[in-house]
Design an enzyme around this catalytic site. Structure first.
Site, PDB file in Angstrom:
ATOM      1  N   GLY A   1       0.853  -1.187   0.000  1.00 26.93           N
ATOM      2  CA  GLY A   1       0.000   0.000   0.000  1.00 26.93           C
ATOM      3  C   GLY A   1       0.886   1.233   0.000  1.00 26.93           C
ATOM      4  O   GLY A   1       1.493   1.553   1.016  1.00 26.93           O
ATOM      5  N   MET A   2       0.997   1.904  -1.154  1.00 25.35           N
ATOM      6  CA  MET A   2       1.880   3.065  -1.301  1.00 25.35           C
ATOM      7  C   MET A   2       1.089   4.342  -1.043  1.00 25.35           C
ATOM      8  O   MET A   2       0.168   4.668  -1.788  1.00 25.35           O
ATOM      9  CB  MET A   2       2.482   3.098  -2.709  1.00 25.35           C
ATOM     10  CG  MET A   2       3.296   1.859  -3.074  1.00 25.35           C
ATOM     11  SD  MET A   2       4.814   1.690  -2.108  1.00 25.35           S
ATOM     12  CE  MET A   2       5.818   2.993  -2.820  1.00 25.35           C
TER      13      MET A   2
ATOM     14  N   GLY B   1       2.585   7.383  -0.664  1.00 26.95           N
ATOM     15  CA  GLY B   1       3.346   8.576  -1.024  1.00 26.95           C
ATOM     16  C   GLY B   1       4.185   9.066   0.131  1.00 26.95           C
ATOM     17  O   GLY B   1       4.717  10.167   0.102  1.00 26.95           O
TER      18      GLY B   1
ATOM     19  N   VAL C   1       7.242   8.084   3.379  1.00 27.59           N
ATOM     20  CA  VAL C   1       8.547   7.424   3.475  1.00 27.59           C
ATOM     21  C   VAL C   1       8.436   5.979   3.970  1.00 27.59           C
ATOM     22  O   VAL C   1       9.201   5.102   3.538  1.00 27.59           O
ATOM     23  CB  VAL C   1       9.513   8.260   4.352  1.00 27.59           C
ATOM     24  CG1 VAL C   1       9.071   8.271   5.811  1.00 27.59           C
ATOM     25  CG2 VAL C   1      10.942   7.744   4.234  1.00 27.59           C
ATOM     26  N   ASP C   2       7.506   5.693   4.868  1.00 30.63           N
ATOM     27  CA  ASP C   2       7.427   4.351   5.459  1.00 30.63           C
ATOM     28  C   ASP C   2       7.038   3.292   4.427  1.00 30.63           C
ATOM     29  O   ASP C   2       7.639   2.216   4.372  1.00 30.63           O
ATOM     30  CB  ASP C   2       6.443   4.340   6.636  1.00 30.63           C
ATOM     31  CG  ASP C   2       6.874   5.289   7.748  1.00 30.63           C
ATOM     32  OD1 ASP C   2       8.085   5.384   7.999  1.00 30.63           O
ATOM     33  OD2 ASP C   2       6.002   5.941   8.351  1.00 30.63           O
ATOM     34  N   SER C   3       6.034   3.590   3.603  1.00 30.26           N
ATOM     35  CA  SER C   3       5.635   2.613   2.580  1.00 30.26           C
ATOM     36  C   SER C   3       6.703   2.510   1.491  1.00 30.26           C
ATOM     37  O   SER C   3       6.925   1.428   0.935  1.00 30.26           O
ATOM     38  CB  SER C   3       4.259   2.962   1.986  1.00 30.26           C
ATOM     39  OG  SER C   3       4.227   4.270   1.473  1.00 30.26           O
TER      40      SER C   3
ATOM     41  N   CYS D   1     -10.591   2.861   9.506  1.00 25.63           N
ATOM     42  CA  CYS D   1     -10.042   2.825   8.158  1.00 25.63           C
ATOM     43  C   CYS D   1      -9.168   1.587   7.965  1.00 25.63           C
ATOM     44  O   CYS D   1      -9.239   0.915   6.938  1.00 25.63           O
ATOM     45  CB  CYS D   1      -9.236   4.091   7.924  1.00 25.63           C
ATOM     46  SG  CYS D   1      -8.510   4.152   6.314  1.00 25.63           S
TER      47      CYS D   1
ATOM     48  N   GLY E   1       3.239   0.279   5.603  1.00 25.42           N
ATOM     49  CA  GLY E   1       4.340   0.928   6.314  1.00 25.42           C
ATOM     50  C   GLY E   1       4.065   1.121   7.793  1.00 25.42           C
ATOM     51  O   GLY E   1       4.636   2.015   8.418  1.00 25.42           O
TER      52      GLY E   1
ATOM     53  N   CYS F   1      -6.656   9.931   8.780  1.00 28.26           N
ATOM     54  CA  CYS F   1      -6.591   8.820   7.853  1.00 28.26           C
ATOM     55  C   CYS F   1      -6.395   9.321   6.427  1.00 28.26           C
ATOM     56  O   CYS F   1      -5.415   9.989   6.133  1.00 28.26           O
ATOM     57  CB  CYS F   1      -7.873   8.010   8.022  1.00 28.26           C
ATOM     58  SG  CYS F   1      -7.745   6.337   7.454  1.00 28.26           S
TER      59      CYS F   1
END
Length: 371
Positions: free
Chosen positions: A12-13, A15, A17-19, A103, A128, A200
């Site tokens: 799940g991207m 946008g 840094v973690d993902s 969510c 992430g 969320c």
């Protein structure tokens, strides 16, 4: 070749840094990795649109850099029906819900999980989140993230062991500075992007303005616990227990300059009750009742047990005793009184590193005030 080379993971991207780093770490572990950008809100102004467009562009740039495909999907209808309408109903009832938990339950680990498996042929999804997974005797457990400051297990307590078994959490084993360092080494566009703090998927926006679009505000009096009128509020829904900022009232002679805190909301009279001092007796609770329970192992609780609980994110662990009232509700008694226990928020239970599950705070047991 590693054992993972035949396994497909959809990340799940967001946008962020973690993902971004999660996707890279999974590639390093030998998985077949692709990204999915979820659009969960139909923007209704230019600022929102720009923010969502930037997140998508950043996710695409990271995927291009890592040489992986990025899929997109629109879950706005699911978000509205399963998250947002409940969120509004809770506010309308005078409670303070946590939309991130809803969510995760309805979108990230349900709609996303199903879409990734059925439409994209994924073996796993990955996010992430700062949590860890541990497999014991064929069941997956949810553990706190290694970075105590960033641990996000509080938001994921509704997940079942089956959902966790289909999920990977690569950054849960790392501390945040290390995640940023990896992103900088890879020269990812998200390396210095600040963490999102908005609701969320609704993003960074003025919460009061946003809520006011959907629920009519009803101004009313701000009263002290002693019955003194000290101001006017713009709507009970804008305030939560323990809130200090945004009340617009100063100290009193009797209370000195101690700041005011929201200690209760009287829905019948539309009154906001305040008191001075963050440990005022009216703000303290000795326990709570939690409902809508979710246990990670999906086994009902049948006997009292000792554990620790968090009644809000990033709170210190509170030692407590949990006693089942029925299949749907538990009674929780704290060892010591706790401030600002808020109906509508979640109580999440832990034993050591293991997140056991949790429920929604239905009511609190106030600290009795001496006569």
């Amino acid at each position: 070749m590693s054992d993972n080379s035949q396994k497909k993971v959809i990340v799940g991207m967001s946008g962020g840094v973690d993902s971004s780093v999660s996707a890279y770490l999974l590639q390093q572990q030998g998985y077949q990795v692709a990204g999915l950008f979820m659009k969960n809100w139909e923007e209704d102004d230019d600022e929102e649109y720009c923010s969502a467009a930037t997140d998508l562009a950043d996710a695409q740039a990271v995927c291009d850099k890592l040489g992986m495909e990025l899929h997109t999907v629109n879950f706005a209808a699911e978000y509205w029906d399963n998250v947002f309408e409940l969120f509004l109903a809770e506010y309308k009832a005078g409670r303070t819900p946590n939309p991130d938990i809803l969510c995760n339950k309805e979108i990230k680990f349900k709609a996303f999980l199903e879409f990734a498996a059925e439409d994209l042929g994924a073996d796993y999804i990955a996010t992430g989140h700062y949590v860890r997974r541990q497999d014991v005797d064929g069941k997956s457990r949810l553990l706190r993230g290694l970075d105590g400051n960033k641990d996000q297990s509080y938001f994921l307590y509704t997940l079942s062991h089956e959902q966790i078994a289909q999920s990977l959490f690569p950054v849960g084993e790392l501390e945040k500075p290390e995640v940023r360092r990896i992103a900088e080494q890879l020269d990812l566009v998200t390396a210095k992007k600040k963490d999102s703090t908005g609701i969320c998927f609704i993003g960074e926006r003025k919460f009061r303005d946003f809520l006011g679009r959907y629920l009519p505000a009803q101004p009313g009096p701000i009263m002290t616990v002693d019955g003194q009128l000290v101001g006017k509020h713009q709507g009970l829904m804008y305030h939560t227990l323990g809130q200090r900022k945004g009340l617009g009232i100063g100290g009193t002679k009797e209370g000195g300059d101690d700041p005011w805190y929201v200690v209760d909301k009287d829905l019948d009279s539309n009154t906001l009750l305040v008191a001075q001092g963050h440990e005022h007796p009216r703000l303290m609770s000795v326990g709570l009742v939690a409902q809508q329970l979710h246990w990670v192992d999906r086994q009902p609780v049948t006997a009292p047990f000792r554990c620790v609980v968090k009644t809000r994110y990033r709170q210190q662990d509170i030692p407590c005793t949990v006693t089942p009232l029925d299949d749907e509700r538990v009674d929780v008694r704290f060892d010591d009184p706790v401030a600002a226990v808020t109906p509508g928020q979640s109580a999440v239970f832990y034993q050591g590193e293991i997140c056991l599950g949790g429920g929604i705070i239905e009511q609190r047991y106030p600290l009795t005030i001496p006569a």
